[in-house]
Design a protein around this motif. Sequence first.
Motif, PDB file in Angstrom:
ATOM      1  N   ARG A  56      -1.639  -8.360  -4.888  1.00 41.51           N
ATOM      2  CA  ARG A  56      -0.980  -7.667  -3.774  1.00 41.51           C
ATOM      3  C   ARG A  56      -1.438  -6.210  -3.690  1.00 41.51           C
ATOM      4  O   ARG A  56      -1.629  -5.671  -2.602  1.00 41.51           O
ATOM      5  CB  ARG A  56       0.522  -7.734  -3.921  1.00 41.51           C
ATOM      6  CG  ARG A  56       1.035  -9.160  -3.736  1.00 41.51           C
ATOM      7  CD  ARG A  56       2.516  -9.203  -3.772  1.00 41.51           C
ATOM      8  NE  ARG A  56       3.020  -8.790  -2.452  1.00 41.51           N
ATOM      9  CZ  ARG A  56       4.281  -8.556  -2.204  1.00 41.51           C
ATOM     10  NH1 ARG A  56       5.174  -8.678  -3.142  1.00 41.51           N
ATOM     11  NH2 ARG A  56       4.651  -8.211  -0.992  1.00 41.51           N
ATOM     12  N   ALA A  57      -1.617  -5.556  -4.844  1.00 41.43           N
ATOM     13  CA  ALA A  57      -2.041  -4.157  -4.860  1.00 41.43           C
ATOM     14  C   ALA A  57      -3.483  -4.010  -4.350  1.00 41.43           C
ATOM     15  O   ALA A  57      -3.807  -3.064  -3.640  1.00 41.43           O
ATOM     16  CB  ALA A  57      -1.921  -3.587  -6.249  1.00 41.43           C
ATOM     17  N   CYS A  58      -4.328  -4.936  -4.724  1.00 42.70           N
ATOM     18  CA  CYS A  58      -5.738  -4.858  -4.315  1.00 42.70           C
ATOM     19  C   CYS A  58      -5.939  -5.260  -2.853  1.00 42.70           C
ATOM     20  O   CYS A  58      -6.932  -4.867  -2.246  1.00 42.70           O
ATOM     21  CB  CYS A  58      -6.591  -5.745  -5.211  1.00 42.70           C
ATOM     22  SG  CYS A  58      -6.688  -5.129  -6.901  1.00 42.70           S
ATOM     23  N   SER A  59      -5.028  -6.036  -2.301  1.00 40.01           N
ATOM     24  CA  SER A  59      -5.204  -6.474  -0.917  1.00 40.01           C
ATOM     25  C   SER A  59      -4.755  -5.418   0.099  1.00 40.01           C
ATOM     26  O   SER A  59      -5.077  -5.516   1.275  1.00 40.01           O
ATOM     27  CB  SER A  59      -4.429  -7.775  -0.668  1.00 40.01           C
ATOM     28  OG  SER A  59      -3.049  -7.540  -0.789  1.00 40.01           O
ATOM     29  N   ASN A  60      -4.032  -4.408  -0.346  1.00 39.38           N
ATOM     30  CA  ASN A  60      -3.579  -3.366   0.575  1.00 39.38           C
ATOM     31  C   ASN A  60      -4.649  -2.364   0.866  1.00 39.38           C
ATOM     32  O   ASN A  60      -5.489  -1.982   0.251  1.00 39.38           O
ATOM     33  CB  ASN A  60      -2.345  -2.639   0.015  1.00 39.38           C
ATOM     34  CG  ASN A  60      -1.123  -3.546   0.120  1.00 39.38           C
ATOM     35  OD1 ASN A  60      -1.131  -4.475   0.907  1.00 39.38           O
ATOM     36  ND2 ASN A  60      -0.111  -3.247  -0.660  1.00 39.38           N
TER      37      ASN A  60
END
Length: 60
Positions: A56-60
């Motif tokens: 989730r952190a990398c997809s933002n």
Amino acid sequence: MAERERENLKAKEQRYNPGGALNSAEAQARTGAPSSGCLINIGSLVIIIVIILLVRACSN
């Protein structure tokens, strides 16, 4: 066979046959069956949560 009896048989096998522990670990790894330890289950859940948070952190 109860879970406690199974654990006792594993411990007995490991005392008489040290290679039994390796065979048991290898069988669990091949089948994907987790061991019955509570700490292992909690660790698995923590790892899954961390992976989800990283994605989730990398997809933002």
